[in-house]
Each structure stands twice: as C-alpha cells, then as structure tokens.
Write an enzyme that holds these catalytic residues in place. Structure first.
Site, PDB file in Angstrom:
ATOM      1  N   ASP A   1      -1.128   6.883   1.330  1.00 45.53           N
ATOM      2  CA  ASP A   1      -2.372   6.402   0.701  1.00 45.53           C
ATOM      3  C   ASP A   1      -2.458   6.798  -0.779  1.00 45.53           C
ATOM      4  O   ASP A   1      -3.483   7.350  -1.224  1.00 45.53           O
ATOM      5  CB  ASP A   1      -3.599   6.984   1.435  1.00 45.53           C
ATOM      6  CG  ASP A   1      -3.522   6.852   2.949  1.00 45.53           C
ATOM      7  OD1 ASP A   1      -3.052   5.809   3.423  1.00 45.53           O
ATOM      8  OD2 ASP A   1      -3.947   7.795   3.651  1.00 45.53           O
TER       9      ASP A   1
ATOM     10  N   GLU B   1      -8.925  -2.233   5.766  1.00 48.02           N
ATOM     11  CA  GLU B   1      -9.142  -0.893   5.192  1.00 48.02           C
ATOM     12  C   GLU B   1      -8.430  -0.805   3.840  1.00 48.02           C
ATOM     13  O   GLU B   1      -7.815  -1.762   3.383  1.00 48.02           O
ATOM     14  CB  GLU B   1      -8.626   0.204   6.131  1.00 48.02           C
ATOM     15  CG  GLU B   1      -7.120   0.158   6.361  1.00 48.02           C
ATOM     16  CD  GLU B   1      -6.622   1.178   7.383  1.00 48.02           C
ATOM     17  OE1 GLU B   1      -7.428   1.931   7.967  1.00 48.02           O
ATOM     18  OE2 GLU B   1      -5.401   1.200   7.608  1.00 48.02           O
TER      19      GLU B   1
HETATM   20  O1  FUB Z   1      -4.124   7.945   6.177  1.00 54.64           O
HETATM   21  C1  FUB Z   1      -5.111   7.721   7.156  1.00 54.64           C
HETATM   22  C2  FUB Z   1      -5.528   6.303   7.154  1.00 54.64           C
HETATM   23  O2  FUB Z   1      -4.408   5.471   7.382  1.00 54.64           O
HETATM   24  C3  FUB Z   1      -6.083   5.817   5.840  1.00 54.64           C
HETATM   25  O3  FUB Z   1      -7.374   6.258   5.585  1.00 54.64           O
HETATM   26  C4  FUB Z   1      -5.915   4.370   6.032  1.00 54.64           C
HETATM   27  O4  FUB Z   1      -6.090   3.586   4.886  1.00 54.64           O
HETATM   28  C5  FUB Z   1      -4.511   4.300   6.583  1.00 54.64           C
HETATM   29  O5  FUB Z   1      -3.548   4.359   5.577  1.00 54.64           O
END
Ligand code: FUB
Length: 321
Positions: free
Chosen positions: A16, A223
């Site tokens: 991320d 997301e």
């Molecule tokens: O790294 C945890 C979660 O996985 C993140 O918050 C999301 O965007 C995905 O990458």
C-alpha cells in the site's frame, strides 16, 4: 537501487505505498506486512500489521532508505489492531500520518499522528478523527491549500456497513443492479486533525452519465483511493478489488462526480492491489505492490514503482510491467 518491477526493499514486507515529494526527496508511507500462520478470509484477518516504517529515495535510481519504526500500535490510544494502508501530508511545518486501524470495538476508524520530520517518529492523537470510518485514507492538498481525505474499502474495510451514517454490523450488501458504493471524501480543517464538514460519498459515472453499478466489478470502486491532479483535472484512481485492477476516473472538481476512464494497472501477483501516483522532477511514477517476493502469499507483499505516462489527451497509458 530497485530495478523495474523489483521490490524497493527486501528486508521487510511492505504494501500500500503512498508516495509524496517532501523536502526534495521521494518519501514512501507503506503498510508493514507481518509474517504469520493465522487465518486468511474475506474479512482481511490476515492483514495483522502493527506498525509503520517510513522510506525515502533521493531520486528514482538511488537506494531506498528505511527510516525505521515511525509509529507503533502500542502508542495509539484508541486502536486495537490492524494498522492498514496509511498516507501522509504536510502543512505549515508539520507532517501528518493518516492511518486506519480497528478501534477497541473492532470498528475501522482513521487516525492521525504528527511529526516535525517526514520520516517521523509520529505522535498519535488521543482519539481517531471524529466522523471517520472504514479504511485507506488518501490525503490530497490542492493548489489552493484546501486538503481532502478520500477513504473507504469494502468487505474487511467495512464501507458497506456505513450507508446510513451509523455502523450496522448486519447491513445488507447492495445488489448488482444498484449504483456501486463510492469512496467517501471529506475536506480537512486547517489543523488537518478534524473534518471541516461531514464527508460525502463520491459518485463515479460512465461516459453517458450513468452510475457505475455494484455488479460491474471491472469498474466499480472497491478500496485504495488515490487523488492526483494533472493539467487541471482531478484523477481519482482506485482498486477494483475482486477483479484486481487499478483503474481511474476524472473530474473537474475534487469531489466529483468522476467519469470512468480505464485501467492503469492489470492484476499483479496476490489478491490485493494498491497504489499511489506522484510527480517527481517532471516525471510521473506509479507506486504499487505485489506478492511475488513471498511466492504469492497475499499478506506478504512488496512495494515497487514504475514510470507512468500520459497520452496527449490526458489519458493514462496502461502500465506494462
Ligand atoms: O493492507 C491492508 C489492506 O489491503 C489495505 O488497506 C487495502 O487497500 C489492501 O491493500
């Protein structure tokens, strides 16, 4: 020095990556993935992160420096677990680290911590940002100095449980023909610690002006939002989750509505895909992650980057790794 499509670091698992130019360098704010044998599920229980490290690059060909632990769960009074994808911003001498974590009731909230240095250490606020929920904060400071936080993630990120403005554990997920859930955006106050006004859901439409539908998994928001500006237009990019792409939509305004454009990054190794886009010395870069170093373990990822190119008409050229 990382070469094309190689992990930026190999001594930690990192994911991320949110990249920014601070003090003339590229600073990267990733999640710090942890190795464990616990359960893997759609609730994201495998993502058990407990701290953040900050990294920097003098320039895209220099070694990636790990500045060490910048914030740990034990020093966040309101949080209980799962320090997921962070971001950072700067205003008037202070650096702000924005991060999601579950509160003591197991509900994802977004917190903020401050430092006088882009590499930290960061000091967390006593409580999470009032009115915050879900995950994946991305903070964009516009040319007029107004700052906006974009956030939200489905499934483990709980976004679909907030549709009536309160957390509903048993909320019924939207049907495939309903307009998709959007990310949310809220303008931050000048103190960067509170929302100036209540966040609002963002609408993403197609070129005919119709809402992208919840069942349109190649285009709908899942997301990992990111905002950047290119030639006066606002580019909202994000992960499609179940179809594992990074896609983008464009608007004339920071909070949309945004018109869907296309794919930036096709699926990489691992379930999640998460990125940021940054300009450095008149070139543009995509920071992203994949799970190739761990042999495809979803919760053991590595941050990487590659150059990003625009077409003459402002479209982003899909990345070829
Ligand atoms: O790294 C945890 C979660 O996985 C993140 O918050 C999301 O965007 C995905 O990458």
């Amino acid at each position: 020095m990382a070469t094309k499509n190689e992990p930026l670091v190999t001594h930690l698992y990192t994911a991320d990556p949110s990249a920014h130019v601070f003090e003339g360098k590229l600073y990267i704010y990733p999640s710090h993935d942890i190795d464990h044998d616990g359960p893997t599920n759609d609730n994201g229980d495998q993502y058990t992160m407990e701290d953040y490290h900050v990294f920097s690059l003098e320039n895209p060909t220099s070694p990636c420096v790990d500045h060490g632990e910048a914030l740990h769960l034990r020093d966040v009074p309101w949080a209980s677990k799962q320090m997921w994808a962070p971001d950072a911003a700067y205003r008037k001498g202070t650096y702000y680290l924005f991060f999601p974590a579950r509160d003591k009731e197991g509900i994802f909230r977004i917190g903020v911590a401050t430092s006088t240095s882009p590499s930290g250490p960061f000091q967390a606020q006593e409580s999470y940002i009032e009115g915050s929920f879900s995950i994946d904060p991305a903070v964009f400071v516009d040319e007029d100095e107004r700052a906006y936080m974009y956030f939200g993630g489905l499934w483990g990120g709980q976004l679909e449980k907030w549709q009536d403005g309160v957390f509903q554990q048993d909320a019924v997920e939207k049907g495939p023909e309903e307009p998709a859930y959007g990310p949310w955006a809220g303008e931050l106050s000048v103190d960067m610690l509170t929302f100036k006004s209540a966040p609002q859901e963002i609408t993403i439409i197609d070129e005919e002006g119709k809402s992208i539908l919840a069942g349109d998994e190649d285009r709908r928001y899942f997301e990992g939002p990111w905002m950047h500006k290119y030639k006066g237009k606002y580019y909202l990019s994000y992960s499609t989750g179940t179809t594992h792409k990074i896609v983008y939509a464009v608007s004339d305004k920071p909070c949309g509505p945004f018109v869907f454009q296309g794919t930036i990054l096709n699926p990489v190794v691992g379930w999640t895909t998460h990125h940021s886009i940054v300009e450095f010395n008149e070139k543009w870069y995509l920071f992203y992650h994949d799970a190739s170093l761990s042999g495809g373990v979803d919760h053991k990822r590595s941050m990487k980057f590659t150059e990003l190119h625009y077409e003459e008409d402002g479209r982003i050229r899909p990345v070829v790794l």
